[in-house]
Design a protein around this motif. Structure first.
Motif, mmCIF file in Angstrom:
data_model
loop_
_atom_site.group_PDB
_atom_site.id
_atom_site.type_symbol
_atom_site.label_atom_id
_atom_site.label_comp_id
_atom_site.label_asym_id
_atom_site.label_seq_id
_atom_site.Cartn_x
_atom_site.Cartn_y
_atom_site.Cartn_z
ATOM 1 N N UNK A 9 0.779 -1.224 0.000
ATOM 2 C CA UNK A 9 0.000 0.000 0.000
ATOM 3 C C UNK A 9 0.815 1.281 0.000
ATOM 4 N N UNK A 10 2.124 1.203 0.180
ATOM 5 C CA UNK A 10 2.950 2.407 0.105
ATOM 6 C C UNK A 10 2.860 3.005 -1.290
ATOM 7 N N UNK A 11 2.899 4.321 -1.368
ATOM 8 C CA UNK A 11 2.779 5.003 -2.654
ATOM 9 C C UNK A 11 4.173 5.432 -3.114
ATOM 10 N N UNK A 12 4.564 4.932 -4.280
ATOM 11 C CA UNK A 12 5.911 5.148 -4.806
ATOM 12 C C UNK A 12 5.879 6.211 -5.890
ATOM 13 N N UNK A 13 6.750 7.186 -5.764
ATOM 14 C CA UNK A 13 6.891 8.220 -6.794
ATOM 15 C C UNK A 13 7.812 7.666 -7.870
ATOM 16 N N UNK A 14 7.306 7.538 -9.076
ATOM 17 C CA UNK A 14 8.102 6.989 -10.167
ATOM 18 C C UNK A 14 8.366 8.072 -11.208
ATOM 19 N N UNK A 15 9.336 7.822 -12.077
ATOM 20 C CA UNK A 15 9.683 8.776 -13.117
ATOM 21 C C UNK A 15 10.199 8.032 -14.335
ATOM 22 N N UNK A 16 10.201 8.735 -15.437
ATOM 23 C CA UNK A 16 10.717 8.148 -16.682
ATOM 24 C C UNK A 16 11.290 9.260 -17.541
ATOM 25 N N UNK A 46 12.568 4.751 -13.203
ATOM 26 C CA UNK A 46 12.966 4.443 -11.843
ATOM 27 C C UNK A 46 11.926 4.923 -10.853
ATOM 28 N N UNK A 47 12.274 4.832 -9.581
ATOM 29 C CA UNK A 47 11.359 5.235 -8.517
ATOM 30 C C UNK A 47 12.187 5.750 -7.342
ATOM 31 N N UNK A 48 11.525 6.461 -6.466
ATOM 32 C CA UNK A 48 12.175 6.945 -5.259
ATOM 33 C C UNK A 48 11.840 6.002 -4.116
ATOM 34 N N UNK A 49 12.861 5.631 -3.355
ATOM 35 C CA UNK A 49 12.672 4.663 -2.282
ATOM 36 C C UNK A 49 11.665 5.174 -1.246
ATOM 37 N N UNK A 54 9.215 12.192 -2.201
ATOM 38 C CA UNK A 54 7.812 12.118 -2.593
ATOM 39 C C UNK A 54 7.164 10.765 -2.438
ATOM 40 N N UNK A 55 7.927 9.690 -2.285
ATOM 41 C CA UNK A 55 7.341 8.380 -1.997
ATOM 42 C C UNK A 55 6.949 8.322 -0.530
ATOM 43 N N UNK A 56 5.840 7.662 -0.235
ATOM 44 C CA UNK A 56 5.362 7.615 1.143
ATOM 45 C C UNK A 56 6.112 6.565 1.953
ATOM 46 N N UNK A 57 6.135 6.774 3.261
ATOM 47 C CA UNK A 57 6.678 5.755 4.140
ATOM 48 C C UNK A 57 5.654 4.633 4.300
ATOM 49 N N UNK A 58 6.120 3.419 4.494
ATOM 50 C CA UNK A 58 5.166 2.321 4.704
ATOM 51 C C UNK A 58 4.486 2.453 6.061
ATOM 52 N N UNK A 59 3.276 1.917 6.169
ATOM 53 C CA UNK A 59 2.589 1.918 7.458
ATOM 54 C C UNK A 59 3.381 1.130 8.494
ATOM 55 N N UNK A 60 3.997 0.044 8.052
ATOM 56 C CA UNK A 60 4.877 -0.748 8.909
ATOM 57 C C UNK A 60 6.299 -0.262 8.661
#
Length: 297
Positions: A9-16, A46-49, A54-60
């Motif tokens: 469910x984490x939201x990943x910021x991706x780019x191209x 790619x994506x940001x970890x 801009x990528x969200x932290x995981x709930x866990x």
């Protein structure tokens, strides 16, 4: 920029970045924006970890280990409609790219590994021959185990002082040198260093990776004076592979992608040609292009 939802469910910021050529997946270093990379002759994606840029932290908060990053890489490939492509890893991203190739060889057709060890990322710190440190016999005074613990202690200290460091660096104005400085230095100065340390410590749990089953074309590029990722930590495992190419540049860890941009562009272009030649030969010989993925450990 777009978002991809991770498995948990984490939201990943991706780019191209489209510059012509085939698709290439970039597994970058922690907190490094895409603007830091040279104009590669490829469709770079790619994506940001998790928790960075801009990528969200995981709930866990524990879901920041290597398996999570590999799962995220697969989500990025799937969202882009890319079935199989080369992977480029830099610094911590080398461990991610290698694990992706080990677990899912059907998705990775080649590897360009830059300035990072395959696993045991903290064991490679201070392992290069750095003048004047090598004259002091640092490799004898600080054997690998001691260097690993020293690096781990440094990252733990960064976790404690991260909020203060972020507050100070967040007020530093971005040098008005050029557009590149604004795009790269700005995000770096505003990094959440405490979270950066959490990501680094989680990845540091990865033991040395066994590359013996890697059969795709693989290139290793290292800096001779890299104090964060000793050259031999990458050259040793890669040099034994059947389709290996190794390159040593007279530079340091962070200057490698900055001061040697032309060399990196040339190495990726060469890797893409090698990948194409190998896959054409496999088709001609009637052999399958996509090895079967390994089950999770």
């Amino acid at each position: 920029m777009r978002e991809v939802v991770a498995e948990d469910g984490a939201r990943l910021r991706t780019w191209r970045v489209d510059r012509g050529g085939p698709d290439v997946l970039l597994c970058a270093g922690l907190g490094i924006p895409e603007a830091a990379w040279p104009p590669f002759p490829a469709h770079l994606l790619g994506w940001h970890y998790r928790g960075t840029l801009g990528s969200s932290r995981p709930d866990d908060p524990a879901r920041v280990r290597l398996a999570d990053h590999v799962s995220d890489a697969l989500r990025v490939l799937d969202a882009a409609g890319v079935e199989r492509c080369p992977a480029l890893g830099w610094s911590f991203g080398v461990t991610v790219a290698v694990e992706l190739a080990l677990r899912h060889p059907d998705r990775v057709s080649g590897l360009l590994l830059v300035a990072g060890p395959p696993g045991d990322v903290l064991g490679a710190v201070l392992g290069a021959h750095l003048l004047p440190l090598d004259r002091l016999g640092l490799d004898r005074v600080l054997p690998e185990r001691a260097r690993r613990e020293l690096a781990r202690g440094g990252v733990r200290a960064l976790r404690r002082v991260g909020p203060l460091l972020g507050a100070v660096l967040g007020r530093v104005p971005v040098p008005e040198v050029d557009l590149w400085a604004a795009r790269v230095l700005g995000p770096l100065l505003r990094t959440d260093w405490a979270w950066f340390a959490e990501l680094a410590l989680a990845l540091a749990e990865t033991p040395p990776q066994d590359l013996s089953t890697v059969t795709c074309p693989t290139t290793a590029v290292v800096g001779r004076y890299d104090g964060l990722a000793a050259p031999n930590s990458l050259l040793g495992p890669v040099a034994r592979l059947p389709q290996a190419r190794c390159r040593v540049l007279p530079t340091t860890h962070f200057l490698l992608p900055l001061a040697h941009r032309d060399e990196l562009v040339a190495e990726l272009a060469l890797l893409l040609r090698r990948v194409d030649a190998v896959e054409r030969a496999m088709v001609w010989a009637g052999r399958p292009l996509t090895p079967r993925s390994r089950p999770p450990a």
